[in-house]
Scaffold this motif. Structure first.
Motif, PDB file in Angstrom:
ATOM      1  N   LYS A  27       0.806  -1.223   0.000  1.00 34.23           N
ATOM      2  CA  LYS A  27       0.000   0.000   0.000  1.00 34.23           C
ATOM      3  C   LYS A  27       0.841   1.276   0.000  1.00 34.23           C
ATOM      4  CE  LYS A  27      -3.972  -2.060   2.258  1.00 34.23           C
ATOM      5  NZ  LYS A  27      -4.907  -1.990   3.371  1.00 34.23           N
ATOM      6  N   THR A  28       2.139   1.155  -0.219  1.00 35.92           N
ATOM      7  CA  THR A  28       3.012   2.322  -0.252  1.00 35.92           C
ATOM      8  C   THR A  28       2.715   3.144  -1.498  1.00 35.92           C
ATOM      9  OG1 THR A  28       4.727   1.052   0.853  1.00 35.92           O
ATOM     10  CG2 THR A  28       5.404   3.086  -0.207  1.00 35.92           C
ATOM     11  N   PRO A  29       2.518   4.463  -1.329  1.00 35.24           N
ATOM     12  CA  PRO A  29       2.245   5.305  -2.506  1.00 35.24           C
ATOM     13  C   PRO A  29       3.395   5.284  -3.509  1.00 35.24           C
ATOM     14  CG  PRO A  29       1.763   6.485  -0.474  1.00 35.24           C
ATOM     15  CD  PRO A  29       2.435   5.216  -0.081  1.00 35.24           C
ATOM     16  N   CYS A  30       3.053   5.503  -4.757  1.00 35.98           N
ATOM     17  CA  CYS A  30       4.030   5.431  -5.847  1.00 35.98           C
ATOM     18  C   CYS A  30       5.127   6.481  -5.714  1.00 35.98           C
ATOM     19  CB  CYS A  30       3.298   5.582  -7.177  1.00 35.98           C
ATOM     20  SG  CYS A  30       4.367   5.377  -8.605  1.00 35.98           S
ATOM     21  N   PHE A  31       4.779   7.697  -5.281  1.00 38.63           N
ATOM     22  CA  PHE A  31       5.799   8.740  -5.176  1.00 38.63           C
ATOM     23  C   PHE A  31       6.784   8.445  -4.054  1.00 38.63           C
ATOM     24  CE2 PHE A  31       2.581  10.282  -2.292  1.00 38.63           C
ATOM     25  CZ  PHE A  31       3.301  10.898  -1.267  1.00 38.63           C
ATOM     26  N   ILE A  32       6.365   7.729  -3.019  1.00 44.47           N
ATOM     27  CA  ILE A  32       7.293   7.335  -1.956  1.00 44.47           C
ATOM     28  C   ILE A  32       8.262   6.283  -2.486  1.00 44.47           C
ATOM     29  CG2 ILE A  32       7.472   6.226   0.308  1.00 44.47           C
ATOM     30  CD1 ILE A  32       6.447   9.071   0.416  1.00 44.47           C
ATOM     31  N   ILE A  33       7.760   5.369  -3.289  1.00 43.34           N
ATOM     32  CA  ILE A  33       8.629   4.353  -3.891  1.00 43.34           C
ATOM     33  C   ILE A  33       9.634   5.015  -4.822  1.00 43.34           C
ATOM     34  CG2 ILE A  33       8.645   2.423  -5.530  1.00 43.34           C
ATOM     35  CD1 ILE A  33       6.098   1.419  -4.172  1.00 43.34           C
ATOM     36  N   LEU A  34       9.190   5.982  -5.631  1.00 37.23           N
ATOM     37  CA  LEU A  34      10.106   6.681  -6.536  1.00 37.23           C
ATOM     38  C   LEU A  34      11.159   7.496  -5.783  1.00 37.23           C
ATOM     39  CD1 LEU A  34       7.661   7.840  -9.339  1.00 37.23           C
ATOM     40  CD2 LEU A  34       9.330   6.000  -9.425  1.00 37.23           C
ATOM     41  N   LEU A  35      10.738   8.164  -4.692  1.00 39.83           N
ATOM     42  CA  LEU A  35      11.707   8.902  -3.883  1.00 39.83           C
ATOM     43  C   LEU A  35      12.715   7.964  -3.228  1.00 39.83           C
ATOM     44  CD1 LEU A  35       9.601  11.664  -2.080  1.00 39.83           C
ATOM     45  CD2 LEU A  35      11.441  11.985  -3.717  1.00 39.83           C
ATOM     46  N   SER A  36      12.253   6.800  -2.800  1.00 41.99           N
ATOM     47  CA  SER A  36      13.153   5.823  -2.182  1.00 41.99           C
ATOM     48  C   SER A  36      14.150   5.278  -3.198  1.00 41.99           C
ATOM     49  CB  SER A  36      12.350   4.668  -1.582  1.00 41.99           C
ATOM     50  OG  SER A  36      11.469   5.141  -0.616  1.00 41.99           O
ATOM     51  N   ILE A  37      13.674   4.984  -4.401  1.00 41.83           N
ATOM     52  CA  ILE A  37      14.573   4.493  -5.452  1.00 41.83           C
ATOM     53  C   ILE A  37      15.618   5.550  -5.791  1.00 41.83           C
ATOM     54  CG2 ILE A  37      14.687   3.862  -7.896  1.00 41.83           C
ATOM     55  CD1 ILE A  37      11.966   2.463  -7.483  1.00 41.83           C
ATOM     56  N   ALA A  38      15.190   6.807  -5.920  1.00 44.56           N
ATOM     57  CA  ALA A  38      16.132   7.882  -6.235  1.00 44.56           C
ATOM     58  C   ALA A  38      17.137   8.082  -5.105  1.00 44.56           C
ATOM     59  CB  ALA A  38      15.374   9.181  -6.502  1.00 44.56           C
ATOM     60  N   SER A  39      16.686   8.035  -3.855  1.00 39.03           N
ATOM     61  CA  SER A  39      17.585   8.237  -2.720  1.00 39.03           C
ATOM     62  C   SER A  39      18.620   7.128  -2.612  1.00 39.03           C
ATOM     63  CB  SER A  39      16.794   8.320  -1.420  1.00 39.03           C
ATOM     64  OG  SER A  39      15.909   9.392  -1.461  1.00 39.03           O
ATOM     65  N   ILE A  40      18.169   5.890  -2.695  1.00 35.24           N
ATOM     66  CA  ILE A  40      19.100   4.763  -2.586  1.00 35.24           C
ATOM     67  C   ILE A  40      20.016   4.701  -3.806  1.00 35.24           C
ATOM     68  CG2 ILE A  40      19.249   2.250  -2.494  1.00 35.24           C
ATOM     69  CD1 ILE A  40      16.673   2.318  -0.822  1.00 35.24           C
ATOM     70  N   GLY A  41      19.465   4.932  -4.986  1.00 35.67           N
ATOM     71  CA  GLY A  41      20.270   4.884  -6.206  1.00 35.67           C
ATOM     72  C   GLY A  41      21.339   5.961  -6.246  1.00 35.67           C
ATOM     73  N   LEU A  99      17.386  16.341  -2.098  1.00 37.10           N
ATOM     74  CA  LEU A  99      16.564  15.266  -1.543  1.00 37.10           C
ATOM     75  C   LEU A  99      16.672  15.222  -0.026  1.00 37.10           C
ATOM     76  CD1 LEU A  99      17.057  12.251  -3.964  1.00 37.10           C
ATOM     77  CD2 LEU A  99      14.891  13.284  -3.336  1.00 37.10           C
ATOM     78  N   ALA A 100      17.888  15.284   0.488  1.00 39.62           N
ATOM     79  CA  ALA A 100      18.102  15.118   1.925  1.00 39.62           C
ATOM     80  C   ALA A 100      17.641  16.317   2.747  1.00 39.62           C
ATOM     81  CB  ALA A 100      19.579  14.844   2.206  1.00 39.62           C
ATOM     82  N   LEU A 104      12.774  15.268   0.977  1.00 34.75           N
ATOM     83  CA  LEU A 104      12.430  14.187   1.909  1.00 34.75           C
ATOM     84  C   LEU A 104      11.871  14.689   3.246  1.00 34.75           C
ATOM     85  CD1 LEU A 104      15.293  11.659   1.163  1.00 34.75           C
ATOM     86  CD2 LEU A 104      12.913  11.542   0.444  1.00 34.75           C
ATOM     87  N   PRO A 105      12.431  15.751   3.867  1.00 36.69           N
ATOM     88  CA  PRO A 105      11.811  16.240   5.108  1.00 36.69           C
ATOM     89  C   PRO A 105      10.395  16.791   4.917  1.00 36.69           C
ATOM     90  CG  PRO A 105      14.055  17.008   4.980  1.00 36.69           C
ATOM     91  CD  PRO A 105      13.736  16.382   3.652  1.00 36.69           C
ATOM     92  N   ILE A 106      10.171  17.495   3.814  1.00 33.15           N
ATOM     93  CA  ILE A 106       8.818  18.015   3.552  1.00 33.15           C
ATOM     94  C   ILE A 106       7.859  16.861   3.312  1.00 33.15           C
ATOM     95  CG2 ILE A 106       7.417  19.296   1.875  1.00 33.15           C
ATOM     96  CD1 ILE A 106       9.767  21.247   1.616  1.00 33.15           C
ATOM     97  N   THR A 107       8.291  15.861   2.576  1.00 33.30           N
ATOM     98  CA  THR A 107       7.447  14.689   2.319  1.00 33.30           C
ATOM     99  C   THR A 107       7.132  13.954   3.613  1.00 33.30           C
ATOM    100  OG1 THR A 107       8.447  14.463   0.145  1.00 33.30           O
ATOM    101  CG2 THR A 107       7.262  12.566   0.992  1.00 33.30           C
TER     102      THR A 107
END
Length: 127
Positions: A27-41, A99-100, A104-107
């Protein structure tokens, strides 16, 4: 060198995509998944770029020192014009910085906000 950087970037983002999709809740929103992929990548790209850039700098310094035997190491000037890792470093640095410290803090604040409308949540996240 550019094909190596492109292949490495593709591999890192594929691995970060697999990692996030394998461990994210359904149930994780798509934009959270995209932000996570960008942050880790991008974080792993910075770690991967470091040895490549250091090896390039040491080769360039060695070439400069051997061509100018009479000069000292203080006269060595690192040239960014022919460094293939300069632009990836700038992109990685500034993207992870924004991002950092901003995105990410606003999100995070807007997701944990108790407000009902999207505008109020974003407003609560910014303040």
């Amino acid at each position: 060198m550019e094909t190596l950087l492109l292949a490495l970037g593709t591999l890192l983002f594929a691995a970060s995509t697999w990692f996030v999709l394998a461990y994210a809740k359904r149930k994780t929103p798509c934009f959270i998944i995209l932000l996570s992929i960008a942050s880790i990548g991008l974080g792993s790209a910075a770690v991967a770029l470091l040895p490549i850039d250091l090896s390039y700098a040491s080769r360039a310094k060695a070439a400069n020192v051997t061509s100018h035997e009479d000069e000292t190491d203080d006269d060595y000037i690192y040239s960014y014009s022919n460094n293939p890792t300069y632009i990836p470093w700038k992109v990685t640095y500034w993207t992870t910085f924004f991002l950092a410290w901003i995105i990410l803090p606003i999100t995070r604040q807007s997701l944990t906000s108790g407000q009902f409308t999207r505008y109020q949540r974003i407003k609560d996240g910014v303040s």
